[in-house]
Design a protein around this motif. Structure first.
Motif, short mmCIF file in Angstrom:
data_model
loop_
_atom_site.label_atom_id
_atom_site.label_comp_id
_atom_site.label_asym_id
_atom_site.label_seq_id
_atom_site.Cartn_x
_atom_site.Cartn_y
_atom_site.Cartn_z
N VAL A 234 0.86 -1.18 0.00
CA VAL A 234 0.00 0.00 0.00
C VAL A 234 0.89 1.23 0.00
O VAL A 234 1.79 1.36 0.84
CB VAL A 234 -0.93 0.00 1.23
CG1 VAL A 234 -1.82 1.24 1.21
CG2 VAL A 234 -1.77 -1.26 1.26
N THR A 235 0.68 2.12 -0.96
CA THR A 235 1.53 3.30 -1.12
C THR A 235 0.86 4.54 -0.56
O THR A 235 -0.37 4.62 -0.47
CB THR A 235 1.88 3.53 -2.60
OG1 THR A 235 0.66 3.71 -3.35
CG2 THR A 235 2.63 2.34 -3.16
N GLY A 236 1.71 5.51 -0.18
CA GLY A 236 1.21 6.77 0.36
C GLY A 236 1.24 7.87 -0.67
O GLY A 236 0.49 7.86 -1.64
N GLU A 237 2.17 8.80 -0.48
CA GLU A 237 2.23 9.96 -1.37
C GLU A 237 2.71 9.60 -2.76
O GLU A 237 2.39 10.27 -3.74
CB GLU A 237 3.14 11.03 -0.77
CG GLU A 237 2.65 11.55 0.58
CD GLU A 237 3.60 12.57 1.17
OE1 GLU A 237 4.68 12.79 0.56
OE2 GLU A 237 3.27 13.16 2.22
N SER A 238 3.53 8.55 -2.90
CA SER A 238 4.04 8.13 -4.20
C SER A 238 4.29 6.63 -4.17
O SER A 238 4.15 5.98 -3.13
CB SER A 238 5.34 8.88 -4.54
OG SER A 238 6.37 8.53 -3.62
N ILE B 60 5.95 3.28 0.61
CA ILE B 60 5.13 2.14 1.01
C ILE B 60 4.81 2.27 2.50
O ILE B 60 5.73 2.33 3.34
CB ILE B 60 5.84 0.80 0.72
CG1 ILE B 60 6.01 0.64 -0.80
CG2 ILE B 60 5.07 -0.37 1.29
CD1 ILE B 60 6.67 -0.65 -1.21
N VAL B 61 3.53 2.30 2.82
CA VAL B 61 3.11 2.53 4.20
C VAL B 61 2.59 1.27 4.87
O VAL B 61 2.34 1.26 6.09
CB VAL B 61 2.03 3.62 4.25
CG1 VAL B 61 2.61 4.95 3.78
CG2 VAL B 61 0.82 3.24 3.40
N GLY B 62 2.39 0.20 4.12
CA GLY B 62 1.88 -1.03 4.71
C GLY B 62 1.68 -2.11 3.66
O GLY B 62 1.95 -1.90 2.48
N ILE B 63 1.22 -3.26 4.12
CA ILE B 63 0.95 -4.40 3.24
C ILE B 63 -0.48 -4.86 3.51
O ILE B 63 -0.87 -5.04 4.67
CB ILE B 63 1.92 -5.57 3.50
CG1 ILE B 63 3.38 -5.10 3.40
CG2 ILE B 63 1.65 -6.71 2.53
CD1 ILE B 63 3.83 -4.73 2.01
#
Length: 460
Positions: free
Chosen positions: A236-240, A244-247
């Motif tokens: 799971v991606t955040g700003e770009s 990567i902020v999580g799975i």
């Protein structure tokens, strides 16, 4: 006096025999065998565990004892022979013959055979002597190793060369030649050795091949992507894409939707799990042990600048040992399958030059070499089944030349769910755009076309 010397020689040879036996046993003992001895309640298992934790240290000590005992026995035998024979040369020759026989049979063959046949018993017995003796003679062995390294050209071994990886590799190759193990087993053992020298970045899935989803997407969209891509764990991606902020796990998404249909409209970040981050220079073997310990199956790999370099799973590391992991859906496909009307189904690995020959053109790209690479490049992201793109071609002198090639990702296979087949369809220029007088002079020659940058539409 002679009797005393002979008894001393026998005692020294016996000590050398025991040390040689311990050497052979130490070379075959493992931490697993030591733990098994502890579980079975074997006597001396605690000392065996101590030795198995640092076998090189005790192997060096056993070697020192054997060399010292053999050398002392040789001196005493020579001294006895000099007192018994009038001729010095005759005495030395007899001493040499006696020690050669004793060293080869009594110190070389016999104890090593016993040590290899009964490694646990011999190592346990030797541990009662080696463990306390190591506290006294341990510094001496290290000093002698440092002295040997100083006299050796180049860089030496800090713990000594007596139990090197090269020797173990040679033993594995020898066992395979004598048909004691299979060739697949030999290669697997070599892969285990190589894993200790493998960095994470060598086995990871690079960021350019990752299928990810933005944290702003809904659980329904995430579930759709997981089902279409075939991946059960998606970053799971955040700003770009680099953030990567999580799975998110497919089973978590399915569980939420199964419990409540209204959960489909929730954001995917509500179902994602924290990501584990590891540097790309980390040892793959160490990471495997950490992932086993932490019950983690996936980790995000970061580069030296803190950016996302890729993703690695336990399966990626295991493939370095056992080889490519495939499933029952994998099958051998022909590289090209003609479908009629100028359409072809080709494998993603097909070379661009071979694809160009199918359409009587010269196809070349500076950045990619395969059809799968061209599809990913023109698409701008990792393709999944159903992704379609038009690869424009440079205009050529023909009445009805090709305008572009339509590439459609079809089936996928393998543990990483890579696209394996691509449908290729020719797109022709309108008749008004193909009129070129020069074409009359070159109808029979292959036309050269190269993909050029152009806007295109793609659907997932």
């Amino acid at each position: 006096m002679t009797t005393s010397l002979l008894l001393a020689v026998v005692g020294l040879v016996l000590l050398a025999w025991l040390a040689s036996c311990a050497e052979a046993g130490l070379a075959r003992i493992t931490a697993y065998r030591a733990e098994e001895a502890v579980l079975n309640g074997r006597r001396g298992a605690a000392l065996l565990t101590t030795v198995a934790a640092d076998p090189v240290r005790y192997l060096n000590l056993a070697l020192l004892l054997r060399v010292a005992a053999e050398s002392a026995a040789a001196v005493l035998v020579a001294y006895t022979c000099l007192a018994y024979f009038d001729s010095t040369w005759q005495a030395l020759a007899v001493a040499f013959a006696v020690m050669l026989l004793v060293s080869f049979v009594a110190v070389g063959v016999s104890p090593r055979t016993i040590g290899r046949q009964h490694p646990v018993n011999t190592t346990t017995a030797a541990a009662y002597v080696l463990v306390p003796l190591a506290r006294v003679l341990g510094p001496l062995t290290q000093l002698l190793i440092l002295l040997g390294n100083a006299l050796t050209p180049g860089k030496g071994f800090r713990k000594g060369p007596f139990a090197s990886e090269a020797e173990l590799r040679a033993m594995v190759d020898l066992a395979e030649r004598h048909q004691l193990i299979e060739d697949d087993e030999r290669r697997m053992v070599h892969s285990v050795f190589e894993l200790g020298d493998t960095m994470v970045r060598e086995v990871m899935v690079p960021r350019t091949d990752l299928v990810s989803i933005s944290r702003e997407k809904t659980i329904r969209q995430s579930l759709t992507l997981a089902l279409r891509s075939g991946f059960s764990r998606i970053p799971v991606t955040g700003e770009s894409d680099d953030d990567i902020v999580g799975i998110v796990y497919l089973k978590d998404l399915a569980g939420r939707v199964h419990t409540s249909r209204t959960a489909e409209s929730e954001l995917v970040e509500a179902a994602m799990r924290p990501a584990t981050f590891v540097p790309d220079t980390k040892n793959a073997g160490d990471l495997l042990r950490e992932m086993q310990r932490d019950h983690s199956h996936v980790a995000v790999v970061i580069d030296e600048y803190g950016g996302t370099a890729g993703l690695i799973t336990i399966e990626d590391i295991l493939e370095e040992i056992v080889g490519e992991i495939t499933d029952e859906y994998d099958r051998e496909l022909p590289p090209v399958e003609e479908l009629g009307e100028g359409r072809y189904r080709v494998t993603a690995r097909l070379d661009l030059g071979d694809l160009g020959e199918l359409f009587d053109i010269t196809l070349h790209d500076e950045d990619v070499e395969t059809v799968g690479g061209l599809l990913a490049k023109e698409l701008g992201r990792v393709p999944i089944p159903g992704a379609t793109v038009e690869a424009p071609l440079a205009e050529g002198p023909a009445d009805q030349g090709l305008r572009a090639l339509r590439l459609t990702a079809e089936s996928q296979a393998g543990r990483r769910n890579k696209i394996i087949t691509i449908l290729v369809e020719p797109l022709l220029r309108p008749p008004a755009d193909t009129g070129d007088p020069a074409s009359e002079h070159g109808q029979d020659r292959p036309r050269e076309h190269t993909p050029r940058a152009a806007d295109h539409s793609a659907t997932d």
